[in-house]
Design an enzyme around this catalytic site. Structure first.
Site, PDB file in Angstrom:
ATOM      1  N   SER A  19       0.855  -1.337  -0.016  1.00 12.57           N
ATOM      2  CA  SER A  19       0.004   0.165  -0.042  1.00 12.57           C
ATOM      3  C   SER A  19       0.910   1.166  -0.132  1.00 12.57           C
ATOM      4  O   SER A  19       1.919   1.271   0.745  1.00 12.57           O
ATOM      5  CB  SER A  19      -0.913   0.006   1.424  1.00 12.57           C
ATOM      6  OG  SER A  19      -1.631   1.018   1.249  1.00 12.57           O
TER       7      SER A  19
ATOM      8  N   ASP B 151      12.100   7.969 -10.644  1.00 10.06           N
ATOM      9  CA  ASP B 151      11.842   7.420  -9.303  1.00 10.06           C
ATOM     10  C   ASP B 151      12.538   6.015  -9.089  1.00 10.06           C
ATOM     11  O   ASP B 151      12.021   5.198  -8.531  1.00 10.06           O
ATOM     12  CB  ASP B 151      10.457   7.621  -8.875  1.00 10.06           C
ATOM     13  CG  ASP B 151      10.490   7.416  -7.349  1.00 10.06           C
ATOM     14  OD1 ASP B 151      11.319   7.837  -6.412  1.00 10.06           O
ATOM     15  OD2 ASP B 151       9.354   6.626  -6.812  1.00 10.06           O
TER      16      ASP B 151
END
Length: 433
Positions: free
Chosen positions: A28, A142
């Protein structure tokens, strides 16, 4: 579009549940939840990534479509998305049970080290995946160990393209060549030690890099640790770039100084940080804020100025931040003790202040370091720990690195505790003891 509240809509969507059994949530983040699933047609284990942010969803889908079949890039099997965004987009990915962060943590927990042969094997795969992205005209923005996922067989793949941006469109001829080579590229992921030299030559011949200067199995951006380190996904107008991308410890200096005109060189800086972390088992620059991140970098590499980065004084935030002159920088050698000189040189070729001096991935694949003894370890001989068995650093242990903001306002939170920072008319100034 602003973030949406996390939903559990995936469980109530028949277009998904009639094709996949949802086995449970495995990750998550701020912008996505990831579930382990089983494809009902053939019992294949998959990862279902439910993305709660429209811009991130579009970027992820478009990037993975353009990279279909690329070497060392995670494979998207299908996706569920509607233009009205009434439901969160769901991307179905191959399931990869580990990542490079787990590998590093596992080695550190055992009190051992990643051998030069293992480091070469992992880095070759990382370079192959990043080169595939850059060759397709796409920058990831990223890159970090947790976004480099690994199969049980030791194949590493670049993942999490929610912050990616396309720099250029492939021509029809390039797209045709890419499709023709896709099956050959897939086979390159299953290398043995004897195949490495042949593979390197193949990559050299077929790859063309264009220099554009200016999660668990999850691929999630923004899990609890990343949020503490300042992992950004900021909405950008079409055709514009933001400096608020990436995760702080792997963010290039031009981004830390607010540049909105940059290219895939920001990925190359991140690669240097990743490789240094892999061989030393600790992050190279562990800043607690963006200001402190710059301080950590110049402490090691020395002062940033127009001599080593022409035009840096024109970066948006450069004149807002004043650091005392570093007379004796630590140097990268001191940060990588007892490691082969070839490893240090790879890091040096990537961690250059001037983006134009960072060596593209395709050029690093030609470096003699990778063909000298000891040779890269065969992929199927690499140790791949499960993420839940790797002894990874707990959330509580990251408290000292908790994110307290980014940019010039960091001073309001840190005050005099941040390496002697004081405010000036321009912004603030820091000195080093």
């Amino acid at each position: 579009m602003s973030n949406r509240t996390r939903s559990w809509s995936i469980h109530g969507r028949p277009e998904i549940t009639t094709r996949y059994e949802i086995l449970g949530r495995v990750g998550s983040g701020s912008y996505a939840d990831v579930y382990r699933g089983r494809r009902l047609s053939d019992s294949l284990t998959v990862a279902l990534k439910e993305i709660h942010d429209q811009q991130s969803a579009v970027r992820e889908i478009e990037a993975l479509r353009s990279l279909h079949g690329a070497p060392n890039v995670i494979e998207m099997l299908e996706y569920f998305y509607d233009d009205d965004f009434e439901d969160d987009a769901v991307v179905v990915l191959e399931f990869l049970p580990s990542d490079l962060e787990a590998v590093i943590s596992n080695v550190k927990r055992r009190g051992s080290a990643i051998t030069p042969g293992e480091a070469k094997s992992w880095m070759l795969q990382v370079l192959s995946g990043v080169n595939a992205c850059h060759q397709a005209g796409l920058m990831h923005r990223d890159l970090k160990p947790s976004n480099l996922l690994i199969s049980t067989g030791g194949v590493l793949k670049v993942a999490d393209f929610g912050q990616s941006r396309v720099l250029q469109d492939l021509s029809f001829e390039e797209a045709t060549l890419k499709e023709a080579n896709s099956e050959k590229d897939k086979a390159s992921n299953q290398l043995t030690e004897a195949d490495y030299l042949k593979e390197l030559e193949f990559i050299r011949e077929k790859s063309k890099f264009e220099d554009n200067t200016s999660c668990l199995d999850t691929s999630c951006t923004g899990d609890s640790k990343d949020e503490q380190l300042g992992s950004y996904t900021e909405e950008e107008p079409t055709g514009a770039l933001t400096s608020c991308v990436g995760t702080r410890w792997y963010r290039a200096p031009e981004l830390l100084y607010g540049s909105c005109s940059y290219g895939p060189e920001v990925d190359l800086w991140a690669l240097g940080c990743i490789f240094a972390e892999m061989v030393s088992l600790v992050p190279l620059f562990r800043g607690v804020s963006d200001i402190d991140q710059i301080a950590k970098i110049i402490t090691v590499l020395g002062d940033l100025n127009d001599e080593n980065f022409s035009g840096c004084s024109n970066l948006p935030d450069f004149n807002k931040i004043c650091y005392s002159k570093i007379e004796n920088p630590t140097g990268l050698e001191a940060c990588l003790p007892n490691r082969p000189i070839g490893e240090v040189n790879i890091v040096k070729r990537l961690l250059c202040y001037n983006p134009a001096n960072r060596v593209p991935a395709i050029e690093l694949l030609k470096d003699r370091y990778f063909i000298e003894e000891p040779l890269p370890v065969a992929i199927d001989q690499l140790t791949v720990p499960a993420r839940d068995e790797a002894g990874k650093i707990s959330d509580g242990e990251w408290d000292e690195f908790r994110d307290v903001g980014s940019g010039p306002d960091d001073i309001d939170e840190f005050g005099s505790n941040l390496m002697g920072v004081t405010k000036t008319e321009k912004g603030f100034c820091t000195s080093f003891s």
